[in-house]
Design a protein around this motif. Structure first.
Motif, short mmCIF file in Angstrom:
data_model
loop_
_atom_site.label_atom_id
_atom_site.label_comp_id
_atom_site.label_asym_id
_atom_site.label_seq_id
_atom_site.Cartn_x
_atom_site.Cartn_y
_atom_site.Cartn_z
N GLN A 182 0.98 -1.35 0.03
CA GLN A 182 -0.02 0.14 0.00
C GLN A 182 1.02 1.30 -0.08
N LEU A 183 1.99 1.38 0.67
CA LEU A 183 2.69 2.51 0.92
C LEU A 183 3.29 2.67 -0.59
N TYR A 184 3.98 1.51 -1.24
CA TYR A 184 4.59 1.61 -2.73
C TYR A 184 3.38 2.28 -3.57
N ILE A 185 2.22 1.90 -3.71
CA ILE A 185 1.04 2.26 -4.44
C ILE A 185 0.87 3.78 -4.00
N TYR A 186 0.94 4.23 -2.65
CA TYR A 186 0.60 5.44 -2.40
C TYR A 186 1.72 6.32 -3.00
N SER A 187 2.93 6.01 -2.51
CA SER A 187 4.08 6.70 -3.52
C SER A 187 3.87 7.31 -4.99
N VAL A 188 3.73 5.88 -5.33
CA VAL A 188 3.52 6.10 -6.82
C VAL A 188 2.22 7.11 -7.23
N LEU A 189 1.18 6.89 -6.59
CA LEU A 189 0.18 7.78 -6.86
C LEU A 189 0.64 9.44 -6.58
N VAL A 190 1.39 9.82 -5.27
CA VAL A 190 1.72 10.81 -5.09
C VAL A 190 2.95 11.36 -6.24
N LEU A 191 3.62 10.61 -6.61
CA LEU A 191 4.47 10.87 -7.77
C LEU A 191 3.65 11.18 -8.87
N ALA A 192 2.86 10.59 -9.33
CA ALA A 192 1.92 10.82 -10.31
C ALA A 192 1.24 12.33 -10.12
N PHE A 193 0.89 12.73 -9.13
CA PHE A 193 0.18 13.73 -8.67
C PHE A 193 1.11 15.02 -8.98
N ILE A 194 2.44 14.69 -8.61
CA ILE A 194 3.52 15.66 -8.67
C ILE A 194 3.83 16.05 -10.17
N ALA A 195 3.93 14.79 -10.85
CA ALA A 195 4.37 15.10 -12.26
C ALA A 195 2.91 15.60 -13.18
N SER A 219 -8.47 14.23 -3.75
CA SER A 219 -9.44 13.62 -2.87
C SER A 219 -9.22 12.17 -2.79
N PHE A 220 -8.71 11.44 -4.06
CA PHE A 220 -8.50 10.19 -4.33
C PHE A 220 -7.28 9.81 -3.33
N LEU A 221 -6.25 10.77 -3.14
CA LEU A 221 -5.18 10.39 -2.35
C LEU A 221 -5.45 10.42 -0.81
N PHE A 222 -6.37 11.02 -0.42
CA PHE A 222 -6.83 11.31 0.91
C PHE A 222 -7.72 9.90 1.39
N LEU A 223 -8.51 9.69 0.22
CA LEU A 223 -9.31 8.33 0.31
C LEU A 223 -8.49 7.19 0.71
N TYR A 224 -7.36 7.15 -0.14
CA TYR A 224 -6.29 5.92 -0.20
C TYR A 224 -5.45 6.30 1.33
N ILE A 225 -5.52 7.30 1.88
CA ILE A 225 -4.84 7.38 3.01
C ILE A 225 -5.70 6.82 4.15
N GLY A 226 -7.09 6.84 4.10
CA GLY A 226 -8.11 6.60 4.85
C GLY A 226 -8.27 4.77 4.53
N TYR A 227 -8.15 4.32 3.49
CA TYR A 227 -8.01 3.19 2.96
C TYR A 227 -6.86 2.29 3.99
N MET A 228 -5.76 3.04 3.81
CA MET A 228 -4.49 2.27 4.33
C MET A 228 -4.57 2.35 6.09
N ALA A 229 -5.17 3.35 6.43
CA ALA A 229 -5.40 3.52 8.11
C ALA A 229 -6.39 2.24 8.51
#
Length: 63
Positions: A4-17, A39-49
């Motif tokens: 999940q952390l790897y997926i989240y880091s890829v999503l954050v990098l995609a957002f920055i890119a 919103s999707f990034l925050f939703l994914y944080i909630g899913y990880m929690a």
């Protein structure tokens, strides 16, 4: 949990890119895309929690 952390880091990098290189020229559409992406990034944080809490509960029950 590493997956999940790897997926989240890829999503954050995609957002920055997206914000650095691939922005849409229309300001309103760009804002909408940014809001949906964030919103999707925050939703994914909630899913990880949620996953972490479930693992902790399971660990407590196993004791």
């Amino acid at each position: 949990m590493k997956k999940q952390l790897y997926i989240y880091s890829v999503l954050v990098l995609a957002f920055i890119a997206y914000n650095q290189f691939f922005q849409v020229e229309d300001e309103r559409t760009n804002d909408l895309i940014n809001i949906l992406f964030a919103s999707f990034l925050f939703l994914y944080i909630g899913y990880m929690a949620y996953v972490l809490i479930q693992k902790l509960k399971k660990k407590q029950q196993d004791r």
